[in-house]
Scaffold this active site. Sequence first.
Site, PDB file in Angstrom:
ATOM      1  N   HIS A 151      -2.101  11.349 -27.314  1.00 52.89           N
ATOM      2  CA  HIS A 151      -2.707  10.031 -26.822  1.00 52.89           C
ATOM      3  C   HIS A 151      -3.257   9.132 -28.087  1.00 52.89           C
ATOM      4  O   HIS A 151      -2.965   7.985 -28.212  1.00 52.89           O
ATOM      5  CB  HIS A 151      -3.397  10.018 -25.759  1.00 52.89           C
ATOM      6  CG  HIS A 151      -2.723  10.293 -24.496  1.00 52.89           C
ATOM      7  ND1 HIS A 151      -3.195  10.685 -23.276  1.00 52.89           N
ATOM      8  CD2 HIS A 151      -1.278  10.344 -24.259  1.00 52.89           C
ATOM      9  CE1 HIS A 151      -2.231  10.708 -22.348  1.00 52.89           C
ATOM     10  NE2 HIS A 151      -0.910  10.676 -22.999  1.00 52.89           N
ATOM     11  N   LYS A 160       5.901  23.289 -13.589  1.00 57.55           N
ATOM     12  CA  LYS A 160       5.127  22.116 -13.211  1.00 57.55           C
ATOM     13  C   LYS A 160       4.758  21.967 -11.788  1.00 57.55           C
ATOM     14  O   LYS A 160       3.554  21.658 -11.393  1.00 57.55           O
ATOM     15  CB  LYS A 160       6.017  20.528 -13.566  1.00 57.55           C
ATOM     16  CG  LYS A 160       5.379  19.447 -13.097  1.00 57.55           C
ATOM     17  CD  LYS A 160       4.747  18.743 -14.232  1.00 57.55           C
ATOM     18  CE  LYS A 160       3.778  17.675 -13.520  1.00 57.55           C
ATOM     19  NZ  LYS A 160       4.066  16.319 -14.515  1.00 57.55           N
ATOM     20  N   ARG A 173      -4.497  21.557 -13.007  1.00 56.86           N
ATOM     21  CA  ARG A 173      -3.204  20.509 -13.654  1.00 56.86           C
ATOM     22  C   ARG A 173      -3.664  20.037 -14.909  1.00 56.86           C
ATOM     23  O   ARG A 173      -2.863  19.697 -15.553  1.00 56.86           O
ATOM     24  CB  ARG A 173      -3.160  19.707 -12.548  1.00 56.86           C
ATOM     25  CG  ARG A 173      -2.183  18.623 -12.817  1.00 56.86           C
ATOM     26  CD  ARG A 173      -1.716  17.613 -11.690  1.00 56.86           C
ATOM     27  NE  ARG A 173      -0.902  16.814 -12.108  1.00 56.86           N
ATOM     28  CZ  ARG A 173      -0.017  16.170 -11.403  1.00 56.86           C
ATOM     29  NH1 ARG A 173      -0.076  16.066 -10.199  1.00 56.86           N
ATOM     30  NH2 ARG A 173       0.963  15.094 -11.732  1.00 56.86           N
ATOM     31  N   ASN A 196      -2.217  18.842 -19.871  1.00 61.28           N
ATOM     32  CA  ASN A 196      -2.547  17.888 -20.914  1.00 61.28           C
ATOM     33  C   ASN A 196      -2.777  18.629 -22.323  1.00 61.28           C
ATOM     34  O   ASN A 196      -3.141  18.019 -23.288  1.00 61.28           O
ATOM     35  CB  ASN A 196      -3.850  17.404 -20.422  1.00 61.28           C
ATOM     36  CG  ASN A 196      -3.917  16.497 -19.252  1.00 61.28           C
ATOM     37  OD1 ASN A 196      -2.645  15.907 -18.756  1.00 61.28           O
ATOM     38  ND2 ASN A 196      -4.744  16.453 -18.398  1.00 61.28           N
ATOM     39  N   HIS A 203      -2.142  16.768 -25.336  1.00 66.54           N
ATOM     40  CA  HIS A 203      -2.019  15.343 -24.994  1.00 66.54           C
ATOM     41  C   HIS A 203      -3.434  14.472 -25.491  1.00 66.54           C
ATOM     42  O   HIS A 203      -3.001  13.406 -25.635  1.00 66.54           O
ATOM     43  CB  HIS A 203      -1.856  15.124 -23.491  1.00 66.54           C
ATOM     44  CG  HIS A 203      -0.235  15.551 -22.869  1.00 66.54           C
ATOM     45  ND1 HIS A 203       0.207  16.573 -23.328  1.00 66.54           N
ATOM     46  CD2 HIS A 203       0.651  14.585 -22.649  1.00 66.54           C
ATOM     47  CE1 HIS A 203       1.661  16.540 -23.038  1.00 66.54           C
ATOM     48  NE2 HIS A 203       1.872  15.290 -22.500  1.00 66.54           N
ATOM     49  N   GLU A 252      -5.718  17.172 -10.116  1.00 62.63           N
ATOM     50  CA  GLU A 252      -6.231  17.342 -11.149  1.00 62.63           C
ATOM     51  C   GLU A 252      -7.695  17.711 -11.373  1.00 62.63           C
ATOM     52  O   GLU A 252      -8.438  17.338 -12.091  1.00 62.63           O
ATOM     53  CB  GLU A 252      -5.871  16.399 -12.401  1.00 62.63           C
ATOM     54  CG  GLU A 252      -5.995  16.822 -13.710  1.00 62.63           C
ATOM     55  CD  GLU A 252      -5.426  15.828 -14.814  1.00 62.63           C
ATOM     56  OE1 GLU A 252      -3.961  15.424 -14.641  1.00 62.63           O
ATOM     57  OE2 GLU A 252      -5.979  15.362 -15.809  1.00 62.63           O
ATOM     58  N   LYS A 262       2.081  11.616 -10.600  1.00 60.32           N
ATOM     59  CA  LYS A 262       1.432  10.360 -11.580  1.00 60.32           C
ATOM     60  C   LYS A 262       2.161   9.314 -11.732  1.00 60.32           C
ATOM     61  O   LYS A 262       3.197   9.121 -11.954  1.00 60.32           O
ATOM     62  CB  LYS A 262       1.119  11.202 -12.701  1.00 60.32           C
ATOM     63  CG  LYS A 262      -0.063  12.218 -12.526  1.00 60.32           C
ATOM     64  CD  LYS A 262      -0.835  12.663 -13.977  1.00 60.32           C
ATOM     65  CE  LYS A 262      -1.808  13.252 -13.904  1.00 60.32           C
ATOM     66  NZ  LYS A 262      -2.149  14.149 -14.999  1.00 60.32           N
ATOM     67  N   ARG A 301       0.844  -1.043  -0.021  1.00 57.43           N
ATOM     68  CA  ARG A 301       0.171  -0.005  -0.070  1.00 57.43           C
ATOM     69  C   ARG A 301       0.783   1.132  -0.083  1.00 57.43           C
ATOM     70  O   ARG A 301       0.397   2.180   0.460  1.00 57.43           O
ATOM     71  CB  ARG A 301      -1.082  -0.009   1.245  1.00 57.43           C
ATOM     72  CG  ARG A 301      -2.109  -1.296   1.091  1.00 57.43           C
ATOM     73  CD  ARG A 301      -3.001  -0.797   2.143  1.00 57.43           C
ATOM     74  NE  ARG A 301      -4.161  -2.062   1.995  1.00 57.43           N
ATOM     75  CZ  ARG A 301      -3.900  -3.030   2.465  1.00 57.43           C
ATOM     76  NH1 ARG A 301      -3.182  -2.948   3.698  1.00 57.43           N
ATOM     77  NH2 ARG A 301      -4.831  -4.140   2.716  1.00 57.43           N
ATOM     78  N   GLU A 310       7.824  19.101 -24.393  1.00 51.52           N
ATOM     79  CA  GLU A 310       7.229  19.274 -23.108  1.00 51.52           C
ATOM     80  C   GLU A 310       7.549  20.676 -22.320  1.00 51.52           C
ATOM     81  O   GLU A 310       6.702  21.300 -21.830  1.00 51.52           O
ATOM     82  CB  GLU A 310       7.205  18.198 -21.955  1.00 51.52           C
ATOM     83  CG  GLU A 310       6.913  16.575 -22.428  1.00 51.52           C
ATOM     84  CD  GLU A 310       5.319  16.491 -22.330  1.00 51.52           C
ATOM     85  OE1 GLU A 310       4.502  17.489 -21.796  1.00 51.52           O
ATOM     86  OE2 GLU A 310       4.723  15.575 -22.650  1.00 51.52           O
ATOM     87  N   HIS A 337       6.545   9.720 -27.720  1.00 54.94           N
ATOM     88  CA  HIS A 337       5.523  10.540 -27.022  1.00 54.94           C
ATOM     89  C   HIS A 337       5.627  11.998 -27.257  1.00 54.94           C
ATOM     90  O   HIS A 337       4.484  12.609 -27.765  1.00 54.94           O
ATOM     91  CB  HIS A 337       5.683  10.047 -25.403  1.00 54.94           C
ATOM     92  CG  HIS A 337       4.718  11.113 -24.548  1.00 54.94           C
ATOM     93  ND1 HIS A 337       3.360  10.966 -24.701  1.00 54.94           N
ATOM     94  CD2 HIS A 337       4.905  12.154 -23.708  1.00 54.94           C
ATOM     95  CE1 HIS A 337       2.503  11.845 -24.083  1.00 54.94           C
ATOM     96  NE2 HIS A 337       3.480  12.550 -23.422  1.00 54.94           N
TER      97      HIS A 337
HETATM   98  N1  GLY Z   1       2.061  14.881 -17.078  1.00 55.93           N
HETATM   99  C1  GLY Z   1       1.003  15.802 -16.777  1.00 55.93           C
HETATM  100  C2  GLY Z   1       0.660  15.789 -15.369  1.00 55.93           C
HETATM  101  O1  GLY Z   1       1.507  15.517 -14.756  1.00 55.93           O
HETATM  102  O2  GLY Z   1      -0.443  16.100 -14.606  1.00 55.93           O
END
Ligand code: GLY
Length: 369
Positions: free
Chosen positions: A257, A232, A246, A250, A253, A242, A148, A126, A190, A271
Amino acid sequence: MPEITLALPHHSYAVTVEPGALTRLAGIVREAVPSAAGSQGRVVLVTDEGVEPHHGRTVAKALQDGGIDTVVAVIPVSEKKKTLGTVRNLYEIFLENKLERGHAVVTLGGGICCDVAGFAAASYLRGVPVVQCPTTLLAMVDASVGGKTGVNVPQGKNLIGAFHQPAAVVCDPLVLETLPERELKCGLAECIKHGVIRDPDLFAWIGASAPAILGLDQAALVELIARNVQIKADVVVADEREAGERAHLNFGHTFAHAIEATSAFGTTFKHGEAVAIGMVAAARCAEMRGLCDASVGDAIAVALEAVGLPTGSGGLASDAILLKAMAMDKKVQGGKVRLVLPTRLGEVVIVGDATADEVAAAWGAVRGA
Ligand code: GLY
């Protein structure tokens, strides 16, 4: 040397940006996770098969010489193997080596390694602490910071995962010397994204500094990484889970994706390359909706071209296939694709009512470019 702190409500951690920082990794781990470095301590250093031959042994030795019992695990470095199967293999190694909650996972690799090993650390017992040591520019400015973690499934990228903030992040730009230039450029996608969503000065600085960055000038790399990590960090601290802003990260993205999911997970586009094309598609979509004028998409395309990134492709799947892939995106809400679209350089908005025709028109703008 820059150190950026993410002061989250329940947890604070530092991102070190420093040439040579990996040589003092044991000290950084000791400070961030004291119990992993004590006499009963242990870490599993998870590295990827691309990085291991260059840096695996030296970093493992730096940990051992610093008095930390270190087990090395090597994972594959492909989007196809960014799976629960690879996570399961890591659990086996953690179990065999009796990794405990007070121990730590240390990653040493690109975004895939950060995400996969981060998810294994998030879910094993956990949750055990993870120290992220990204070795690609993309992972330094994005994947390693913000918590993430996750893996792909056949239905789409990163659909299984967890938020698990690291105990520390260590960005050593010297390791970028062994990074293929194509990967460095992917990281710059990025960075350009951060400029578009938050910082027009950074956007301009990247264009002006492209030769120094691509020439691996360490001072330019430190400034690049630190400025991007700060953006960031600011976004993550404002909205860790998010719920709102946040999602601005994206930008490009949702289109990217879809490109990746329909081109056999990175075999055609990496990517960062997909993000580059996705940012142009999003800007053209914004332009067609009257959110911004053509100069925004043009400036993004010029910046991408300046660092050798694609701005379109003749090899994209059909509109129907791309739209279906977009519908699988995590950001779909109430069946509607949510797009992050620019209003000017430095500002974006989230749009939840884009129609299939609008999205198809955006794909049209990057098809064959
Ligand atoms: N890569 C996008 C984020 O970390 O929210």
